[in-house]
Design a protein around this motif. Structure first.
Motif, PDB file in Angstrom:
ATOM      1  N   ASN A   1      -9.463  33.713 -52.717  1.00 20.49           N
ATOM      2  CA  ASN A   1     -10.150  32.840 -53.672  1.00 20.49           C
ATOM      3  C   ASN A   1     -11.567  33.309 -53.986  1.00 20.49           C
ATOM      4  O   ASN A   1     -12.520  32.572 -53.796  1.00 20.49           O
ATOM      5  N   PRO A   2     -11.706  34.557 -54.478  1.00 20.52           N
ATOM      6  CA  PRO A   2     -13.053  34.968 -54.886  1.00 20.52           C
ATOM      7  C   PRO A   2     -13.537  34.078 -56.020  1.00 20.52           C
ATOM      8  O   PRO A   2     -12.726  33.563 -56.781  1.00 20.52           O
ATOM      9  N   PHE A   3     -14.861  33.907 -56.103  1.00 17.11           N
ATOM     10  CA  PHE A   3     -15.426  33.150 -57.224  1.00 17.11           C
ATOM     11  C   PHE A   3     -15.245  33.956 -58.502  1.00 17.11           C
ATOM     12  O   PHE A   3     -15.226  35.182 -58.460  1.00 17.11           O
ATOM     13  N   PRO A   4     -15.154  33.256 -59.644  1.00 16.83           N
ATOM     14  CA  PRO A   4     -15.044  33.992 -60.906  1.00 16.83           C
ATOM     15  C   PRO A   4     -16.390  34.578 -61.319  1.00 16.83           C
ATOM     16  O   PRO A   4     -16.935  34.234 -62.347  1.00 16.83           O
ATOM     17  N   MET A   5     -16.912  35.438 -60.477  1.00 14.16           N
ATOM     18  CA  MET A   5     -18.212  36.083 -60.755  1.00 14.16           C
ATOM     19  C   MET A   5     -18.064  37.554 -60.407  1.00 14.16           C
ATOM     20  O   MET A   5     -17.003  37.995 -60.002  1.00 14.16           O
ATOM     21  N   SER A   6     -19.178  38.278 -60.510  1.00 13.61           N
ATOM     22  CA  SER A   6     -19.112  39.702 -60.170  1.00 13.61           C
ATOM     23  C   SER A   6     -18.900  39.864 -58.662  1.00 13.61           C
ATOM     24  O   SER A   6     -19.129  38.937 -57.875  1.00 13.61           O
ATOM     25  N   ILE A   7     -18.442  41.063 -58.281  1.00 12.97           N
ATOM     26  CA  ILE A   7     -18.235  41.361 -56.869  1.00 12.97           C
ATOM     27  C   ILE A   7     -19.540  41.152 -56.103  1.00 12.97           C
ATOM     28  O   ILE A   7     -19.569  40.517 -55.041  1.00 12.97           O
ATOM     29  N   TYR A   8     -20.625  41.651 -56.677  1.00 13.33           N
ATOM     30  CA  TYR A   8     -21.937  41.521 -56.037  1.00 13.33           C
ATOM     31  C   TYR A   8     -22.296  40.051 -55.818  1.00 13.33           C
ATOM     32  O   TYR A   8     -22.669  39.654 -54.720  1.00 13.33           O
ATOM     33  N   ASP A   9     -22.143  39.257 -56.881  1.00 18.17           N
ATOM     34  CA  ASP A   9     -22.529  37.840 -56.780  1.00 18.17           C
ATOM     35  C   ASP A   9     -21.648  37.069 -55.794  1.00 18.17           C
ATOM     36  O   ASP A   9     -22.102  36.118 -55.169  1.00 18.17           O
ATOM     37  N   ASN A  10     -20.387  37.475 -55.679  1.00 18.14           N
ATOM     38  CA  ASN A  10     -19.518  36.848 -54.685  1.00 18.14           C
ATOM     39  C   ASN A  10     -20.096  36.992 -53.292  1.00 18.14           C
ATOM     40  O   ASN A  10     -20.146  36.031 -52.531  1.00 18.14           O
ATOM     41  N   ILE A  11     -20.525  38.208 -52.958  1.00 18.27           N
ATOM     42  CA  ILE A  11     -21.047  38.445 -51.615  1.00 18.27           C
ATOM     43  C   ILE A  11     -22.424  37.820 -51.454  1.00 18.27           C
ATOM     44  O   ILE A  11     -22.740  37.238 -50.419  1.00 18.27           O
ATOM     45  N   ALA A  12     -23.243  37.911 -52.514  1.00 15.56           N
ATOM     46  CA  ALA A  12     -24.620  37.421 -52.410  1.00 15.56           C
ATOM     47  C   ALA A  12     -24.684  35.895 -52.446  1.00 15.56           C
ATOM     48  O   ALA A  12     -25.712  35.315 -52.103  1.00 15.56           O
ATOM     49  N   TYR A  13     -23.593  35.256 -52.848  1.00 20.62           N
ATOM     50  CA  TYR A  13     -23.597  33.793 -52.992  1.00 20.62           C
ATOM     51  C   TYR A  13     -24.054  33.087 -51.706  1.00 20.62           C
ATOM     52  O   TYR A  13     -24.982  32.275 -51.726  1.00 20.62           O
ATOM     53  N   GLY A  14     -23.395  33.421 -50.592  1.00 26.00           N
ATOM     54  CA  GLY A  14     -23.715  32.764 -49.322  1.00 26.00           C
ATOM     55  C   GLY A  14     -25.165  32.972 -48.903  1.00 26.00           C
ATOM     56  O   GLY A  14     -25.899  32.004 -48.670  1.00 26.00           O
ATOM     57  N   PRO A  15     -25.599  34.242 -48.810  1.00 34.22           N
ATOM     58  CA  PRO A  15     -26.994  34.472 -48.442  1.00 34.22           C
ATOM     59  C   PRO A  15     -27.981  33.763 -49.369  1.00 34.22           C
ATOM     60  O   PRO A  15     -28.970  33.191 -48.898  1.00 34.22           O
ATOM     61  N   ARG A  16     -27.702  33.763 -50.670  1.00 32.07           N
ATOM     62  CA  ARG A  16     -28.612  33.080 -51.600  1.00 32.07           C
ATOM     63  C   ARG A  16     -28.683  31.593 -51.293  1.00 32.07           C
ATOM     64  O   ARG A  16     -29.763  30.999 -51.292  1.00 32.07           O
ATOM     65  N   ILE A  17     -27.515  30.989 -51.023  1.00 28.93           N
ATOM     66  CA  ILE A  17     -27.476  29.568 -50.683  1.00 28.93           C
ATOM     67  C   ILE A  17     -28.368  29.288 -49.475  1.00 28.93           C
ATOM     68  O   ILE A  17     -29.028  28.266 -49.393  1.00 28.93           O
ATOM     69  N   HIS A  18     -28.356  30.241 -48.542  1.00 31.53           N
ATOM     70  CA  HIS A  18     -29.131  30.017 -47.324  1.00 31.53           C
ATOM     71  C   HIS A  18     -30.547  30.553 -47.447  1.00 31.53           C
ATOM     72  O   HIS A  18     -31.213  30.808 -46.445  1.00 31.53           O
ATOM     73  N   GLY A  19     -30.971  30.755 -48.689  1.00 33.64           N
ATOM     74  CA  GLY A  19     -32.384  30.980 -48.944  1.00 33.64           C
ATOM     75  C   GLY A  19     -32.841  32.431 -48.885  1.00 33.64           C
ATOM     76  O   GLY A  19     -34.043  32.688 -48.881  1.00 33.64           O
ATOM     77  N   ILE A  20     -31.913  33.363 -48.828  1.00 32.02           N
ATOM     78  CA  ILE A  20     -32.349  34.763 -48.795  1.00 32.02           C
ATOM     79  C   ILE A  20     -32.608  35.233 -50.221  1.00 32.02           C
ATOM     80  O   ILE A  20     -31.748  35.107 -51.093  1.00 32.02           O
ATOM     81  N   LYS A  21     -33.812  35.730 -50.457  1.00 39.25           N
ATOM     82  CA  LYS A  21     -34.169  36.209 -51.797  1.00 39.25           C
ATOM     83  C   LYS A  21     -34.569  37.667 -51.693  1.00 39.25           C
ATOM     84  O   LYS A  21     -34.621  38.237 -50.624  1.00 39.25           O
ATOM     85  N   GLY A  22     -34.864  38.257 -52.814  1.00 41.27           N
ATOM     86  CA  GLY A  22     -35.301  39.662 -52.814  1.00 41.27           C
ATOM     87  C   GLY A  22     -34.113  40.574 -52.991  1.00 41.27           C
ATOM     88  O   GLY A  22     -33.158  40.545 -52.215  1.00 41.27           O
ATOM     89  N   LYS A  23     -34.193  41.378 -54.040  1.00 43.11           N
ATOM     90  CA  LYS A  23     -33.071  42.224 -54.412  1.00 43.11           C
ATOM     91  C   LYS A  23     -32.709  43.199 -53.283  1.00 43.11           C
ATOM     92  O   LYS A  23     -31.545  43.387 -52.962  1.00 43.11           O
ATOM     93  N   GLN A  24     -33.764  43.743 -52.666  1.00 38.81           N
ATOM     94  CA  GLN A  24     -33.496  44.768 -51.663  1.00 38.81           C
ATOM     95  C   GLN A  24     -32.702  44.223 -50.484  1.00 38.81           C
ATOM     96  O   GLN A  24     -31.724  44.813 -50.049  1.00 38.81           O
ATOM     97  N   ARG A  25     -33.124  43.042 -50.015  1.00 39.27           N
ATOM     98  CA  ARG A  25     -32.410  42.441 -48.876  1.00 39.27           C
ATOM     99  C   ARG A  25     -30.985  42.079 -49.249  1.00 39.27           C
ATOM    100  O   ARG A  25     -30.052  42.301 -48.473  1.00 39.27           O
ATOM    101  N   LEU A  26     -30.840  41.510 -50.442  1.00 38.90           N
ATOM    102  CA  LEU A  26     -29.495  41.136 -50.875  1.00 38.90           C
ATOM    103  C   LEU A  26     -28.613  42.377 -51.045  1.00 38.90           C
ATOM    104  O   LEU A  26     -27.456  42.386 -50.618  1.00 38.90           O
ATOM    105  N   ASP A  27     -29.200  43.420 -51.645  1.00 37.40           N
ATOM    106  CA  ASP A  27     -28.444  44.677 -51.810  1.00 37.40           C
ATOM    107  C   ASP A  27     -27.914  45.155 -50.465  1.00 37.40           C
ATOM    108  O   ASP A  27     -26.767  45.565 -50.325  1.00 37.40           O
ATOM    109  N   GLU A  28     -28.801  45.083 -49.480  1.00 36.27           N
ATOM    110  CA  GLU A  28     -28.442  45.553 -48.139  1.00 36.27           C
ATOM    111  C   GLU A  28     -27.288  44.731 -47.558  1.00 36.27           C
ATOM    112  O   GLU A  28     -26.318  45.275 -47.041  1.00 36.27           O
ATOM    113  N   ILE A  29     -27.439  43.402 -47.670  1.00 37.49           N
ATOM    114  CA  ILE A  29     -26.396  42.523 -47.133  1.00 37.49           C
ATOM    115  C   ILE A  29     -25.069  42.778 -47.830  1.00 37.49           C
ATOM    116  O   ILE A  29     -24.019  42.874 -47.189  1.00 37.49           O
TER     117      ILE A  29
END
Lengths: 287, 251
Positions: free
Chosen positions: B95-123
């Motif tokens: 059940n991936p979200f209907p979003m990009s592959i990147y946004d699917n993975i970044a969704y959780g970390p973003r919800i938990h307050g992680i910002k910054g492209k570099q950190r998200l890229d890494e995760i």
């Protein structure tokens, strides 16, 4: 062999039925263009669209529909500006958060609201809203663009809410579960997953709402004062639709033809809105 | 090995029907525990209460306790959102979200307050690598996740679960909708992940339980019949009912 023949006949019947709708659209477009063009040519395109005064019966007759065009644009934008957020958030609440009972009551109220004829909206607006605006803003007359905007924003609520609810409820539960299982709250889940997944449906709701507002005539005649002023929030105004509806009965000659031209402009308006919004919706679906 | 999840005298009802009867189980950390049993035996129900997904069903009634790291997850003071962050979940149908592959993975970390492209890229990169799908998607991270194959979607969902750094991953028949090749990829992946995570997997596929799990719990009609080392459950079951089930006499 007999079956094959039957199939073919049925298909032909369906084709004809399908073509009826298309045929009428073409017929209407054709008719509007034929009857709308002559007056525009006689008056001059520029003068017709951008001249500020509409005086069809005065000795110095003038046929400028800029006041109507602007009133329709302002009125529509105003109604969408007010109606869209209210409708959208109601839809989110009703589809995702509301207890079953409240949802049931609200939905039947909304269905009722959708079924009320626009003349009734106009009547209530005229009897309640117009005097209220007159008192609150101490105006000589409450019939104004503001009154029209408020009535119109109420009128688009049912379609915006109903179509948005359908779109939000069509979002697979699995998306929401996935989001919750990642530790997102319900609110985060609704706004970041469900609304995103439903956005093309919600955009459709907006298109329907806008088209309803642009095309509405009766209710706005009753509350807007129906005077061909340049639009201003607290003044009486006249919309493209109300111009056609209120003058058609007694017009003749160039005046009558000019009304056909207004109808053509209105028709183009709706076409443009439809095409632009559909373009965005399609682009979203692909992306 | 210490138990990371402990159920004590756990009972659960859907309205009037009792779906779990007095379950006592201690699930060891950093290992794979398989939950097996015929349909309707309660194994999926048990899995879903571990991260309180049952909260979404209003008619559920629970008696008894589940301890996660020594804390009762039904306590009022428990923050469900952080519990679910610790105990992630992979569902039966990808059940991936209907979003990009990147946004699917970044969704959780973003919800938990992680910002910054570099950190998200890494995760995003690390999660996709951990889920063994990085090489297949690294050139199309901005493409919609729904364009992936079913097996890739499921590994993406595993990567999405990993991105919020859980301790436990619950898997609800994660391969039942997949072809054999995709299934074996998920199985290999699970074996790799158990070094870092505790995995609890519901499966209908007994070979799968044998192939990947360290411990197996056999559920029947809401009861936990037997729980122990997978080899022993399958070679030398203590209970007659377990033996009947694993030898295919019913189910």
């Amino acid at each position: 062999m007999k079956n094959k023949l039957f199939e073919n006949i049925m298909q032909a019947i369906f084709l004809i039925l399908g073509l009826i709708a298309v045929g009428f659209v073409l017929l209407i477009s054709f008719y509007l263009i034929i009857s709308g063009i002559p007056a525009i040519l006689e008056i001059g395109v520029f003068k017709f669209l951008f001249s500020k005064s509409w005086a069809p019966t005065s000795p110095q007759e003038n046929f400028g529909i800029l006041p109507f065009i602007l009133t329709s644009i302002y009125g529509t934008s105003g109604a969408v500006l007010i109606g869209l957020p209210i409708g959208f958030f109601s839809a989110v609440y009703l589809s995702k958060f509301a207890p079953k009972k409240i949802k049931l009551i609200a939905e039947s109220a909304i269905n009722l609201l959708a079924g009320i004829p626009s003349v009734v909206y106009g009547l209530v607006g005229m009897l309640v809203l117009v005097p209220l605006i007159k008192i609150i803003f101490s105006l000589p007359d409450g019939a104004s663009l503001l009154a029209a905007i408020l009535v119109l924003s109420l009128m688009i609520l049912p379609s915006i809410i109903k179509v948005s609810i359908n779109a939000l409820e069509a979002v697979p539960k699995e998306y929401e579960y996935a989001s919750l299982a990642l530790g997102a709250t319900e609110t985060e889940t609704v706004f970041k997953v469900s609304v995103k997944a439903a956005k093309s449906g919600i955009a459709t709701a907006v298109v329907l709402g806008v088209c309803r507002v642009v095309g509405e005539a009766v209710a706005v005649i009753m509350v807007s004062g129906n005077v061909a002023n340049m639009p201003s929030l607290f003044q009486s105004v006249r919309f493209l639709t109300s111009a056609v509806a209120s003058e058609m009965a007694y017009s003749s000659g160039l005046h009558r033809n000019a009304l056909f031209s207004i109808a053509l402009v209105l028709f183009l308006f709706i076409m443009i809105i439809n095409i632009t919004l559909n373009f965005f919706i399609k682009r979203d679906r692909k992306g | 090995m210490k138990g990371i999840i402990n159920a004590k005298n756990l009972n659960l009802w859907y309205g009037e029907t009792q779906a779990l009867k007095n379950i006592n189980i201690e699930i060891p950390e950093k290992s794979i525990t398989a939950l097996i049993g015929p349909s309707g035996c309660g194994k999926s129900t048990f899995l879903k209460i571990l991260n309180r997904m049952n909260d979404l069903i209003p008619i559920v009634k629970i008696k008894g306790d589940i301890y996660y790291n020594g804390k009762d997850i039904f306590e009022k003071s428990i923050d469900v959102n952080s519990l679910r962050r610790d105990i992630g979940m992979v569902f039966q149908k990808p059940n991936p979200f209907p979003m990009s592959i990147y946004d699917n993975i970044a969704y959780g970390p973003r919800i938990h307050g992680i910002k910054g492209k570099q950190r998200l890229d890494e995760i995003v990169e690390n999660s996709l690598k951990d889920a063994a799908i990085w090489d297949e998607v690294k050139d199309r991270l901005k493409k919609n996740a729904l364009g992936l194959s079913g097996g890739q979607q499921q590994r993406l969902c595993i990567a999405r679960a990993l991105a919020v750094k859980p301790k436990v991953i619950l898997m609800d028949e994660p391969t039942s909708a997949l072809d054999p090749i995709s299934t074996s990829k998920i199985e290999e992946l699970s074996l790799k992940l158990k070094d870092k995570y505790t995995i609890i997997i519901v499966t209908h596929n007994m070979q799968q339980a044998v192939r990947i799990s360290d411990n197996t719990a056999f559920f029947l009609l809401g009861e936990l019949i037997e729980f122990g080392k997978t080899e022993e459950i399958f070679s030398n079951p203590l209970d007659k009912r377990t033996e009947n089930y694993i030898t295919g006499r019913f189910g």
